[in-house]
Motif scaffolding. Structure first.
Motif, PDB file in Angstrom:
ATOM      1  N   UNK A  45       0.838  -1.192   0.000  1.00 58.66           N
ATOM      2  CA  UNK A  45       0.000   0.000   0.000  1.00 58.66           C
ATOM      3  C   UNK A  45       0.881   1.254   0.000  1.00 58.66           C
ATOM      4  N   UNK A  46       0.775   2.053  -1.044  1.00 59.53           N
ATOM      5  CA  UNK A  46       1.650   3.228  -1.195  1.00 59.53           C
ATOM      6  C   UNK A  46       1.439   4.256  -0.086  1.00 59.53           C
ATOM      7  N   UNK A  47       0.204   4.457   0.357  1.00 59.52           N
ATOM      8  CA  UNK A  47      -0.045   5.422   1.431  1.00 59.52           C
ATOM      9  C   UNK A  47       0.594   4.968   2.734  1.00 59.52           C
ATOM     10  N   UNK A  48       0.448   3.699   3.070  1.00 56.90           N
ATOM     11  CA  UNK A  48       1.064   3.156   4.286  1.00 56.90           C
ATOM     12  C   UNK A  48       2.587   3.189   4.162  1.00 56.90           C
ATOM     13  N   UNK A  49       3.102   2.827   3.001  1.00 65.22           N
ATOM     14  CA  UNK A  49       4.548   2.827   2.787  1.00 65.22           C
ATOM     15  C   UNK A  49       5.149   4.210   2.955  1.00 65.22           C
ATOM     16  N   UNK A  50       4.505   5.195   2.363  1.00 66.71           N
ATOM     17  CA  UNK A  50       4.980   6.573   2.487  1.00 66.71           C
ATOM     18  C   UNK A  50       4.866   7.077   3.924  1.00 66.71           C
ATOM     19  N   UNK A  51       3.798   6.691   4.617  1.00 60.41           N
ATOM     20  CA  UNK A  51       3.625   7.088   6.018  1.00 60.41           C
ATOM     21  C   UNK A  51       4.720   6.470   6.892  1.00 60.41           C
ATOM     22  N   UNK A  52       4.996   5.185   6.689  1.00 61.45           N
ATOM     23  CA  UNK A  52       6.062   4.538   7.467  1.00 61.45           C
ATOM     24  C   UNK A  52       7.418   5.163   7.149  1.00 61.45           C
ATOM     25  N   UNK A  53       7.655   5.492   5.889  1.00 60.23           N
ATOM     26  CA  UNK A  53       8.922   6.144   5.528  1.00 60.23           C
ATOM     27  C   UNK A  53       9.057   7.502   6.214  1.00 60.23           C
ATOM     28  N   UNK A  54       7.945   8.133   6.527  1.00 58.95           N
ATOM     29  CA  UNK A  54       7.951   9.431   7.201  1.00 58.95           C
ATOM     30  C   UNK A  54       8.327   9.295   8.674  1.00 58.95           C
ATOM     31  N   UNK A  55       7.839   8.255   9.336  1.00 59.54           N
ATOM     32  CA  UNK A  55       7.983   8.169  10.800  1.00 59.54           C
ATOM     33  C   UNK A  55       9.098   7.256  11.287  1.00 59.54           C
ATOM     34  N   UNK A  56       9.590   6.349  10.458  1.00 63.75           N
ATOM     35  CA  UNK A  56      10.646   5.438  10.902  1.00 63.75           C
ATOM     36  C   UNK A  56      12.019   6.074  10.711  1.00 63.75           C
ATOM     37  N   UNK A  57      12.887   5.903  11.694  1.00 63.61           N
ATOM     38  CA  UNK A  57      14.272   6.377  11.561  1.00 63.61           C
ATOM     39  C   UNK A  57      14.920   5.602  10.423  1.00 63.61           C
ATOM     40  N   UNK A  58      15.587   6.317   9.528  1.00 64.20           N
ATOM     41  CA  UNK A  58      16.142   5.646   8.350  1.00 64.20           C
ATOM     42  C   UNK A  58      17.594   5.226   8.508  1.00 64.20           C
ATOM     43  N   UNK A  59      18.291   5.761   9.506  1.00 60.87           N
ATOM     44  CA  UNK A  59      19.681   5.374   9.730  1.00 60.87           C
ATOM     45  C   UNK A  59      19.928   5.200  11.223  1.00 60.87           C
ATOM     46  N   UNK A  60      20.582   4.109  11.567  1.00 63.40           N
ATOM     47  CA  UNK A  60      20.958   3.821  12.954  1.00 63.40           C
ATOM     48  C   UNK A  60      22.461   3.603  12.980  1.00 63.40           C
ATOM     49  N   UNK A  61      23.163   4.414  13.744  1.00 65.56           N
ATOM     50  CA  UNK A  61      24.618   4.280  13.860  1.00 65.56           C
ATOM     51  C   UNK A  61      24.957   3.465  15.105  1.00 65.56           C
ATOM     52  N   UNK A  62      25.838   2.506  14.912  1.00 64.80           N
ATOM     53  CA  UNK A  62      26.273   1.625  15.995  1.00 64.80           C
ATOM     54  C   UNK A  62      27.788   1.511  15.921  1.00 64.80           C
ATOM     55  N   UNK A  63      28.479   2.425  16.577  1.00 65.91           N
ATOM     56  CA  UNK A  63      29.929   2.458  16.481  1.00 65.91           C
ATOM     57  C   UNK A  63      30.342   2.756  15.056  1.00 65.91           C
ATOM     58  N   UNK A  64      31.160   1.889  14.474  1.00 67.15           N
ATOM     59  CA  UNK A  64      31.620   2.075  13.098  1.00 67.15           C
ATOM     60  C   UNK A  64      30.669   1.479  12.064  1.00 67.15           C
ATOM     61  N   UNK A  65      29.552   0.961  12.527  1.00 69.34           N
ATOM     62  CA  UNK A  65      28.590   0.316  11.639  1.00 69.34           C
ATOM     63  C   UNK A  65      27.304   1.119  11.595  1.00 69.34           C
ATOM     64  N   UNK A  66      26.717   1.198  10.419  1.00 66.59           N
ATOM     65  CA  UNK A  66      25.417   1.839  10.262  1.00 66.59           C
ATOM     66  C   UNK A  66      24.440   0.846   9.659  1.00 66.59           C
ATOM     67  N   UNK A  67      23.174   1.026  10.025  1.00 67.51           N
ATOM     68  CA  UNK A  67      22.101   0.232   9.442  1.00 67.51           C
ATOM     69  C   UNK A  67      21.093   1.203   8.853  1.00 67.51           C
ATOM     70  N   UNK A  68      20.768   0.993   7.576  1.00 66.44           N
ATOM     71  CA  UNK A  68      19.774   1.809   6.887  1.00 66.44           C
ATOM     72  C   UNK A  68      18.472   1.023   6.853  1.00 66.44           C
ATOM     73  N   UNK A  69      17.388   1.702   7.200  1.00 63.90           N
ATOM     74  CA  UNK A  69      16.050   1.111   7.145  1.00 63.90           C
ATOM     75  C   UNK A  69      15.314   1.771   5.985  1.00 63.90           C
ATOM     76  N   UNK A  70      14.823   0.947   5.053  1.00 62.92           N
ATOM     77  CA  UNK A  70      14.087   1.446   3.895  1.00 62.92           C
ATOM     78  C   UNK A  70      12.723   0.800   3.832  1.00 62.92           C
ATOM     79  N   UNK A  71      11.711   1.600   3.544  1.00 63.85           N
ATOM     80  CA  UNK A  71      10.378   1.078   3.272  1.00 63.85           C
ATOM     81  C   UNK A  71      10.258   1.050   1.752  1.00 63.85           C
ATOM     82  N   UNK A  72       9.995  -0.147   1.205  1.00 63.37           N
ATOM     83  CA  UNK A  72      10.013  -0.346  -0.247  1.00 63.37           C
ATOM     84  C   UNK A  72       8.720  -0.983  -0.737  1.00 63.37           C
ATOM     85  N   UNK A  73       8.496  -0.864  -2.044  1.00 61.69           N
ATOM     86  CA  UNK A  73       7.385  -1.588  -2.664  1.00 61.69           C
ATOM     87  C   UNK A  73       7.899  -2.920  -3.215  1.00 61.69           C
TER      88      UNK A  73
END
Length: 173
Positions: A45-73
């Protein structure tokens, strides 16, 4: 020798055991074959996907490592977050993104103090529940991670969106 799960697996499990509870959302396996590591959240669902992309943190830094969170179709195309102009609009976006998730109760817009010009926050409200999963936690007899649902959502969501504060809360009853 005991090997413990790295923190990026904890993050992935937090996403999987919260956002992934929505039956219309699929949290794919953590991709550690690239840097930064990646968590894809599949939403049709594009509306839900766009809403989640708005509210979820997209990058989490953990020392020298990063994790990217993406909401995709389903084609792997990332959703773009929505533009937020007010707390009421953000509250509506929170509801759109989290509706259907059994851990989500409602979203409330409220001024944080009873005086003029006090900031207005958006409070996503979650069930009185615990998120639990195996995580090599040596302080737990069964090596589980245990945390209040609202606190786990606080870990994975943005704290502000365009100057509007998001403050995750637990239902009162």
């Amino acid at each position: 020798m005991t090997r413990l799960s790295p923190p990026w697996y904890t993050l992935w499990n937090e996403v999987k055991n919260t956002i992934g509870k929505d039956p219309t959302v699929t949290v794919e396996n953590l991709n550690v074959s690239q840097h930064p590591y990646q968590i894809n959240i599949l939403v049709e669902d594009a509306n839900k996907g766009s809403a989640l992309a708005t509210i979820l943190a997209d990058t989490h830094r953990m020392g020298n490592t990063s994790v990217v969170v993406q909401v995709i179709n389903s084609k792997g195309v990332p959703y773009q977050g929505k533009t937020v102009h007010s707390p009421v609009e953000l509250s509506s976006i929170v509801t759109e993104g989290l509706s259907g998730n059994p851990l989500f109760v409602k979203s409330v817009v409220q001024q944080i103090a009873p005086y003029p010009n006090a900031p207005t926050f958006v409070f996503p409200v979650f069930t009185k529940s615990v998120v639990q999963f195996f995580n090599d936690d040596l302080t737990d007899l069964y090596h589980n991670y245990n945390n209040v649902t609202a606190s786990v959502f606080r870990d994975i969501m943005k704290s502000t969106v365009n100057g509007v504060t998001l403050d995750c809360s637990t239902a009162s009853n």
